[in-house]
Design a protein around this motif. Structure first.
Motif, PDB file in Angstrom:
ATOM      1  N   ARG A 135       1.087  -0.715  -0.283  1.00 31.43           N
ATOM      2  CA  ARG A 135      -0.272   0.025   0.106  1.00 31.43           C
ATOM      3  C   ARG A 135       0.682   1.178  -0.162  1.00 31.43           C
ATOM      4  O   ARG A 135       0.687   2.164   0.781  1.00 31.43           O
ATOM      5  CB  ARG A 135      -0.688   0.072   1.308  1.00 31.43           C
ATOM      6  CG  ARG A 135      -1.639  -1.145   1.308  1.00 31.43           C
ATOM      7  CD  ARG A 135      -2.402  -1.073   2.451  1.00 31.43           C
ATOM      8  NE  ARG A 135      -3.855  -1.966   2.674  1.00 31.43           N
ATOM      9  CZ  ARG A 135      -3.502  -2.322   3.554  1.00 31.43           C
ATOM     10  NH1 ARG A 135      -3.063  -1.588   4.842  1.00 31.43           N
ATOM     11  NH2 ARG A 135      -4.097  -3.973   4.085  1.00 31.43           N
ATOM     12  N   TRP A 147       0.645   3.844  -6.175  1.00 29.11           N
ATOM     13  CA  TRP A 147      -0.504   3.147  -5.046  1.00 29.11           C
ATOM     14  C   TRP A 147      -2.051   4.132  -5.228  1.00 29.11           C
ATOM     15  O   TRP A 147      -2.826   2.939  -5.888  1.00 29.11           O
ATOM     16  CB  TRP A 147       0.032   3.255  -3.498  1.00 29.11           C
ATOM     17  CG  TRP A 147      -1.163   1.740  -3.403  1.00 29.11           C
ATOM     18  CD1 TRP A 147      -0.474   0.469  -3.806  1.00 29.11           C
ATOM     19  CD2 TRP A 147      -2.415   1.990  -2.585  1.00 29.11           C
ATOM     20  NE1 TRP A 147      -1.869  -0.678  -3.106  1.00 29.11           N
ATOM     21  CE2 TRP A 147      -2.820  -0.089  -2.593  1.00 29.11           C
ATOM     22  CE3 TRP A 147      -3.313   2.601  -2.479  1.00 29.11           C
ATOM     23  CZ2 TRP A 147      -3.744   0.299  -2.098  1.00 29.11           C
ATOM     24  CZ3 TRP A 147      -4.332   1.987  -1.466  1.00 29.11           C
ATOM     25  CH2 TRP A 147      -4.703   0.591  -1.368  1.00 29.11           C
ATOM     26  N   ASN A 164      -6.085  -4.095  -2.364  1.00 28.99           N
ATOM     27  CA  ASN A 164      -4.860  -3.998  -1.983  1.00 28.99           C
ATOM     28  C   ASN A 164      -4.406  -5.012  -3.335  1.00 28.99           C
ATOM     29  O   ASN A 164      -3.513  -5.043  -4.288  1.00 28.99           O
ATOM     30  CB  ASN A 164      -4.457  -4.718  -1.355  1.00 28.99           C
ATOM     31  CG  ASN A 164      -2.508  -4.142  -0.965  1.00 28.99           C
ATOM     32  OD1 ASN A 164      -2.013  -3.293  -1.996  1.00 28.99           O
ATOM     33  ND2 ASN A 164      -1.845  -4.975  -0.563  1.00 28.99           N
TER      34      ASN A 164
END
Length: 417
Positions: free
Chosen positions: A266, A370, A412
């Motif tokens: 993450r 991300w 994720n």
């Protein structure tokens, strides 16, 4: 009989750097003496007839006129009381002896705001050094350096002279801002210095090391930091980096692994990756505390992350660092970590070239990448905000809070797959 009144000391040499004049007690007893007080205003800001600050004056807009006038009135009243109590005895003493008695009387009033201000000689550097020491003990040398550099900037502005906390008023802060802008310094840099000094100042107030008549940071707006250019890679570019082939064990191979691991976790910060030890790896999750905030984080191990870990865990003890860049968070090894970080960022740029990426990427990119990829894939703002602490576009350091781990883990997996 002695006479006393409050005046605006408009003598040329009395003017301060902001062009304002001090308030003073003018005492006449055989001879005249001027006793200056630590309050300044303009000629237009002083009501000489009533001996008070004018609230409507431009020079007084950011001053607490009611509080100042109360202190001035108390000072004037205390001097008049001393003169009355002395009676005929006053004829037997000189004006200088009378001044000494007045000062002594003031010194005994420990509960007055003015006394607390004047008697508190703690400087920005002195209290800042206390906080710097604490940050070093906490293993936060970067914050300690931020405080140190900001204090130096302020002291340099003050021509190298120590800055007492009571020197920090709205005028001083504005002058600091204007001089730095005149030098061409950016709002971001000025804001950084200001925020550090504000943290030091407010800490002194909070811990009762200093009691201000007025906190200047409640009345002065720190320059707004301009939004830095968004630094993020697309998923296609992450895939291009993933597909690169480097010889195992080389610096480029390790650095490619660092980048992919940070992305799989993450957008983990490089410093947190460096601190990972074998004991932080569970059966299916990793557990660590984020260096910047201390928040405990838990991330499910993805397939790619697990594959990379196999190259680093064999034969290691629980307290061993997972990656060669290992950093224990101490002040003593911070210099080595900074050197390692410079090398990693240099190699990130080489990896970008090899992957056909134009951006000169650094470890800073990974967290934003991300979040940006998540946003482009339609993942809800709530999950991104909770997973990364991304509450506004001004925020570049983002962190995990309290969203259910299963929701975050599913997000994720979707992002890094």
């Amino acid at each position: 009989m002695a006479r006393v009144r409050l005046i605006l000391d408009i003598r040329k040499h009395s003017k301060n750097i902001a062009g304002l004049f001090p308030i003073a007690l003018r005492l006449y007893h055989k001879k005249q003496r001027i006793l200056r007080l630590p309050f300044f205003t303009s000629k237009e800001g002083w009501d000489d007839k009533n001996m008070v600050f004018k609230k409507s004056a431009v020079a007084n807009k950011e001053q607490n006129c009611d509080a100042i006038n109360m202190v001035l009135n108390e000072k004037l009243y205390s001097v008049k009381s001393i003169i009355d109590k002395l009676g005929k005895t006053i004829n037997e003493i000189t004006v200088d002896v009378l001044i000494e008695n007045i000062k002594e009387s003031w010194d005994k009033k420990l509960d007055s705001d003015l006394k607390k201000n004047l008697s508190n000689e703690i400087s920005l550097s002195e209290w800042g050094q206390v906080l710097i020491g604490r940050k070093l003990k906490e293993g936060k040398p970067s914050t300690a350096k931020w405080y140190k550099d900001s204090i130096s900037a302020f002291v340099n502005f003050n021509n190298g002279a120590p800055i007492k906390l009571y020197h920090l008023n709205v005028t001083f802060l504005k002058e600091f801002e204007m001089e730095n802008k005149a030098k061409g310094n950016s709002n971001n840099g000025i804001s950084s210095y200001m925020r550090a000094v504000r943290a030091i100042y407010n800490s002194a107030v909070k811990e009762d090391k200093y009691i201000p008549i007025k906190n200047p940071f409640n009345h002065y707006k720190i320059p707004t930091s301009r939004r830095t250019k968004k630094k993020a890679l697309s998923k296609e570019k992450i895939v291009a980096i993933r597909n690169l082939q480097y010889d195992q064990g080389t610096n480029l191979w390790h650095t490619q692994n660092y980048l992919l691991c940070m992305f799989n976790c993450r957008g983990m910060n490089l410093i947190d990756l460096a601190k990972l030890r074998l004991k932080d790896i569970g059966e299916s999750r990793i557990f660590y505390g984020r260096s910047k905030t201390g928040d405990p984080l838990s991330v499910r191990i993805t397939g790619e992350f697990a594959a990379i870990l196999k190259n680093y865990t064999e034969g290691k003890n629980p307290n061993d660092f997972i990656f060669p860049i290992g950093y224990d968070g101490s002040v003593e090894t911070f210099t080595k970590y900074k050197s390692d970080r410079r090398l990693v960022n240099k190699l990130f740029k080489k990896i970008a070239v090899d992957a056909g990426i134009e951006e000169k990427i650094t470890s800073y990119y990974i967290r934003h990448s991300w979040a940006t990829i998540a946003k482009n894939m339609g993942i809800s703002t709530e999950i991104i905000s909770e997973g990364l602490g991304h509450h506004s576009l001004k925020t570049t350091e983002i962190y995990l809070k309290s969203f259910d781990n299963s929701v975050l883990d599913d997000a994720n997996e979707l992002i890094v797959s």
